[in-house]
Write a protein that holds these residues in place. Structure first.
Motif, PDB file in Angstrom:
ATOM      1  N   GLN A   1      44.618  45.400 -12.743  1.00 51.84           N
ATOM      2  CA  GLN A   1      43.463  44.723 -13.327  1.00 51.84           C
ATOM      3  C   GLN A   1      43.287  45.138 -14.794  1.00 51.84           C
ATOM      4  O   GLN A   1      42.969  44.312 -15.650  1.00 51.84           O
TER       5      GLN A   1
ATOM      6  N   ARG B   1      44.283  48.075  -6.823  1.00 46.37           N
ATOM      7  CA  ARG B   1      44.842  47.197  -7.864  1.00 46.37           C
ATOM      8  C   ARG B   1      44.237  47.473  -9.240  1.00 46.37           C
ATOM      9  O   ARG B   1      44.391  46.661 -10.155  1.00 46.37           O
TER      10      ARG B   1
ATOM     11  N   SER C   1      40.835  46.384  -3.693  1.00 50.16           N
ATOM     12  CA  SER C   1      40.465  46.167  -5.095  1.00 50.16           C
ATOM     13  C   SER C   1      40.674  47.430  -5.908  1.00 50.16           C
ATOM     14  O   SER C   1      41.182  47.390  -7.034  1.00 50.16           O
TER      15      SER C   1
ATOM     16  N   LEU D   1      37.855  37.725 -14.228  1.00 47.45           N
ATOM     17  CA  LEU D   1      38.397  38.865 -13.487  1.00 47.45           C
ATOM     18  C   LEU D   1      37.349  39.963 -13.358  1.00 47.45           C
ATOM     19  O   LEU D   1      37.177  40.554 -12.278  1.00 47.45           O
ATOM     20  N   CYS D   2      36.640  40.264 -14.444  1.00 46.30           N
ATOM     21  CA  CYS D   2      35.594  41.285 -14.373  1.00 46.30           C
ATOM     22  C   CYS D   2      34.537  40.930 -13.340  1.00 46.30           C
ATOM     23  O   CYS D   2      34.038  41.792 -12.618  1.00 46.30           O
TER      24      CYS D   2
ATOM     25  N   GLN E   1      41.458  39.088  -6.621  1.00 52.23           N
ATOM     26  CA  GLN E   1      40.148  39.723  -6.677  1.00 52.23           C
ATOM     27  C   GLN E   1      39.059  38.808  -6.138  1.00 52.23           C
ATOM     28  O   GLN E   1      38.116  39.277  -5.497  1.00 52.23           O
TER      29      GLN E   1
ATOM     30  N   LEU F   1      45.887  37.994 -10.446  1.00 57.21           N
ATOM     31  CA  LEU F   1      44.890  39.047 -10.241  1.00 57.21           C
ATOM     32  C   LEU F   1      43.505  38.456 -10.027  1.00 57.21           C
ATOM     33  O   LEU F   1      42.725  38.938  -9.190  1.00 57.21           O
ATOM     34  N   CYS F   2      43.183  37.414 -10.777  1.00 58.26           N
ATOM     35  CA  CYS F   2      41.884  36.755 -10.590  1.00 58.26           C
ATOM     36  C   CYS F   2      41.755  36.216  -9.169  1.00 58.26           C
ATOM     37  O   CYS F   2      40.730  36.406  -8.509  1.00 58.26           O
TER      38      CYS F   2
ATOM     39  N   SER G   1      35.714  41.939  -9.822  1.00 58.47           N
ATOM     40  CA  SER G   1      36.438  43.199  -9.667  1.00 58.47           C
ATOM     41  C   SER G   1      35.499  44.274  -9.159  1.00 58.47           C
ATOM     42  O   SER G   1      34.960  45.059  -9.927  1.00 58.47           O
TER      43      SER G   1
END
Length: 804
Positions: free
Chosen positions: A387, A383, A380, A406-407, A355, A351-352, A410
């Motif tokens: 996330q 997903r 984005s 990740l944040c 993104q 996911l990282c 995102s």
């Protein structure tokens, strides 16, 4: 303007079979009952029945029927947030979200479907009880494995489908099995009915079990399936004897379906349980193709699970999903295996990477078209469920570094798509964890990112504080560095501290230009142009707006294009070019509609309505302001409501309704104070002077006091509907009208200008810095709508402001 949708109910994936009597009885119950909970074991068909009832009741509720899916969330505090998101509300610091939802629905006539409540039953019960207590026109339909146990609740135990009798073909369970077998490609004749009837009885008429069994008719006859299911039931008799029989039956059906899989299919199924939302083949290959599975086998294995009804695919077979019951079953198997940490860690890493790739395409990569940037943003957003699951795992496993990473990339969590609350919540939760293994530079970057979310939801003080904390420790990410400087500058401008703001704006420009970051360069140029407008430098503001738009156009992101176009409109409106302003606002509105950003869309609709009012097109103004007001209320953002009230004041004046204009302007003043905002474009003193001359001091004072004491939405609705304020019916004790909205210090400085004092002389007399004096004078000009010190001096003399 197209009618707004009156429901968000999903289309039914296949034919609904049976339960006509249940549907009729349930629909009739809402004539007398406000809350109905459909109870039963998983797989008995609670959701399908609830959706069919909800569709049937659409015409009975003026404000529609709205489904809230709770299966995808795991924390009690998210129940109210999920309800709020369905109705377009966003959380604000210091404001109870439950109260906001109740306020939003207080006058509505609607049905709220709360689906899959059992894992959050207590939080759901509190939310449902609050809705019923505060919203007389709201009805609640819930599905849960247990009752909510709230006052007035009617509990409906969903029965299995009718079992076969003397005429097997007439039984609902048989009809369902035959229908699903036909969908799987198997045509069963009358000779199969006895075995089908035996199978339906063995499965107790449970819809999910019947559907799983029907999927097997490609390889087994109904008799063979029934023989094997009977064997599996026998194996479960030594299980939990306190569990309901139907629960054991459903467990047997799912277990049986799982046991028929190959080892490779079982491995893929349990790994798929980490994918929280819909998924495509690419994501499956990235997350699940670890030994003993390989990427080359994913298509075959996934297809096998689709054929066996354990994975659902859409019509074009591009997107897939797991039924919630199957996901939970598979997740338990993953937890029992020795590979859960490996799969969930991989999911977080994937996911990282996804993104980061999307973020680069959306913001950083040069030469990307606005369509491509929009597609990256939409991806984005698609997903989001994954996330959220990955971030929950980051918190659970203590991998704060990856969670923050990740944040930071995102964009789906950001307000560009209309919501700022979620990214704030995630970053705050991550920063509350043990940060001993997180490098200080990443903490600084996270606080800079947090600052953007806080400012987007009108939390100026906290946003400024977070930006400054981030800037103090930030390194390594020029995009976030430039963003943090822009956020700090924007907050300071709204707080009336322009001189301080320019330091951050200049820094943002320098960092953005050094790194070829046109997105933040355009944003900083917009803030610089706003400062020029605040100081009355219209030509300078116009040039800045044009430069910002040129840079935004070169970048191509629809959000920054909309912001630049909107500011071009504001600059044109300020200099009196209303036709150009209307064109620019329309362009911004078009981009924001495509992006789905309701907060900024509401503000631009309000600005467009204001221009229409000034051009004399009052019907168009009222139409746009009606849409803006509805959207502002749904978003729950104060700045959007502020823009609506400002424009409604303009509309009221254009219609010759000074009373409503005073009322709206008073509500604006109160709303701005609640946000800590010291700037705005309403020429309040001019309005109040005209009101005093026509209405008298007493009536003007009464209206001003009334506007400050009533909820902003209530005031806005009254003005929009053209309902003039009623005259006071008795003596009203109010303080003096703060016509200029000046603080005590600003009034003091305004009085001193009547003596012709310079900034330096005023500073020496008041023992403050000349820069502070200049800032106060800029604020006074903005609030009074003036462009020179001489105008302020005349105003102060006319109003008897003391000169010393």
């Amino acid at each position: 303007m197209a009618d707004a949708p009156r429901h968000n109910l999903p289309a039914e994936p296949n034919r609904f079979v049976g339960r006509e009597r249940d549907i009729g009885d349930l629909c009739a119950m809402f004539d007398e009952t406000r809350a109905v909970t459909l109870c039963g074991v998983g797989g008995i068909g609670k959701t399908r029945l609830a959706l069919r009832v909800a569709h049937r009741l659409l015409d009975d509720f003026a404000d529609g029927v709205w489904a809230v899916e709770l299966a995808k969330i795991s924390r009690p505090e998210l129940v109210v947030q999920e309800i709020a998101e369905v109705f377009g509300l966003e959380s604000e610091r210091g404001r109870d979200l439950t109260d906001a939802v109740v306020t939003r629905l207080a006058g509505s006539s609607c049905l709220v479907l709360l689906d899959n409540c059992e894992h959050l039953v207590e939080a759901t019960a509190h939310a449902a009880a609050a809705l019923l207590a505060g919203c007389p026109g709201v009805r609640v339909l819930a599905t849960s494995r247990e009752a909510l146990r709230i006052p007035g609740e009617l509990i409906w135990h969903v029965p299995p489908l009718d079992l076969p009798g003397s005429d097997p073909s007439a039984a609902e369970s048989v009809q369902l099995f035959l229908n699903r077998a036909r969908a799987a490609g198997t045509q069963l004749g009358e000779e199969s009915l006895p075995d089908v009837a035996r199978l339906c009885r063995a499965l107790d008429g449970l819809p999910l079990a019947l559907e799983l069994a029907a999927a097997r008719t490609r390889m087994l006859s109904p008799g063979q399936i029934a023989d094997r299911i009977d064997d599996r039931f026998a194996l479960l008799t030594s299980g939990d004897r306190t569990a309901p029989a139907r629960q054991r039956t459903l467990a047997a059906a799912v277990e049986w379906s799982h046991d028929l899989l190959s080892e490779a299919e079982k491995t893929l199924l349990r790994r798929l349980s980490v994918l929280a939302g819909g998924f495509d083949l690419d994501l499956v290959e990235r997350v699940c193709a670890e030994p003993p599975l390989s990427e080359s086998r994913m298509v075959t294995l996934l297809g096998a699970l689709v054929d066996k009804s354990l994975v659902i695919c859409d019509e074009d077979r591009g997107r897939f999903r797991l039924l919630d019951t199957i996901r939970q079953f598979a997740a338990e198997r993953l937890a029992d295996s020795d590979e859960e940490r490996m799969v969930r860690d991989l999911h977080l890493r994937v996911l990282c990477k996804l993104q980061e790739r999307a973020f680069d395409a959306e913001f950083l990569t040069p030469g990307v078209t606005w369509r491509e940037r929009l597609a990256a943003h939409t991806g984005s957003r698609d997903r989001l469920a994954d996330q959220r699951a990955a971030l929950e795992w980051a918190l659970r496993s203590g991998n704060i570094t990856m969670g923050l990473r990740l944040c930071m990339r995102s964009s789906g969590l950001l307000s560009l798509g209309g919501s700022a609350a979620e990214v704030v919540g995630w970053v705050e939760r991550l920063l509350r964890q043990d940060l001993s293994l997180v490098v200080p530079e990443q903490i600084g970057l996270a606080k800079g990112y947090l600052a953007y979310g806080l400012l987007s939801r009108d939390d100026l003080d906290s946003g400024l504080a977070a930006a400054r904390e981030g800037l103090a420790g930030m390194a390594g990410d020029p995009f976030v560095l430039a963003t943090a400087h822009t956020v700090a500058g924007g907050a300071l401008l709204r707080m009336g501290r322009g001189d301080e703001a320019t330091v951050h704006i200049d820094s943002a420009l320098a960092v953005a230009r050094e790194n070829g970051d046109r997105f933040n360069e355009a944003g900083a140029l917009i803030e610089a142009s706003i400062y020029s407008l605040q100081r009355g430098r219209q030509r300078e503001a116009q040039r800045g707006a044009e430069d910002a738009y040129a840079v935004a156009n070169a970048h191509g992101h629809p959000w920054i294009l909309a912001m630049a176009a909107s500011h071009l409109g504001l600059a044109a409106e300020t200099r009196g070019d209303l036709e150009s302003a209307a064109e620019h606002y329309d362009a911004a509105i078009s981009w924001l509609r495509e992006l789905g950003n309701r907060g900024d869309l509401a503000q631009n609709l309000a600005r467009s309505g204001r221009v229409c009012a000034q051009l004399g097109d009052l019907p168009a103004a009222r139409e746009r302001l009606a849409e803006a007001l509805a959207m502002a209320r749904e978003c729950g953002l104060r700045q959007a409501m502020n823009r609506c009230l400002v424009s409604l004041a303009t509309l009221a004046r254009a219609e010759g309704d000074l009373e409503s204009a005073v009322l709206a302007s008073s509500a604006v003043a109160t709303l701005r104070e609640s946000m800590g905002q010291r700037t705005g474009s309403v020429k309040v003193d001019e309005l109040l002077s005209a009101a005093r001359a026509k209405l008298g001091e007493g009536r003007t004072t009464s209206l001003w006091s009334r506007g400050r004491s009533r909820p902003p939405y209530e005031v806005a609705t009254q003005v929009l509907e053209g309902r003039r304020p009623e005259p006071a019916t008795g003596p009203l004790q109010v303080g003096p009208v703060r016509g200029s909205l000046l603080t005590a210090r600003e009034q003091e400085i305004a009085g001193m200008l009547t003596r012709g004092l310079s900034n330096k002389a005023i500073a020496e007399e008041l023992v403050i810095s000349p820069a502070t004096v200049a800032r106060h004078i800029a604020n006074i000009m903005d609030k009074l709508g003036y462009t020179s010190r001489a105008q302020i001096a005349v105003w102060a003399a006319d109003h008897g402001v003391p000169s010393a």
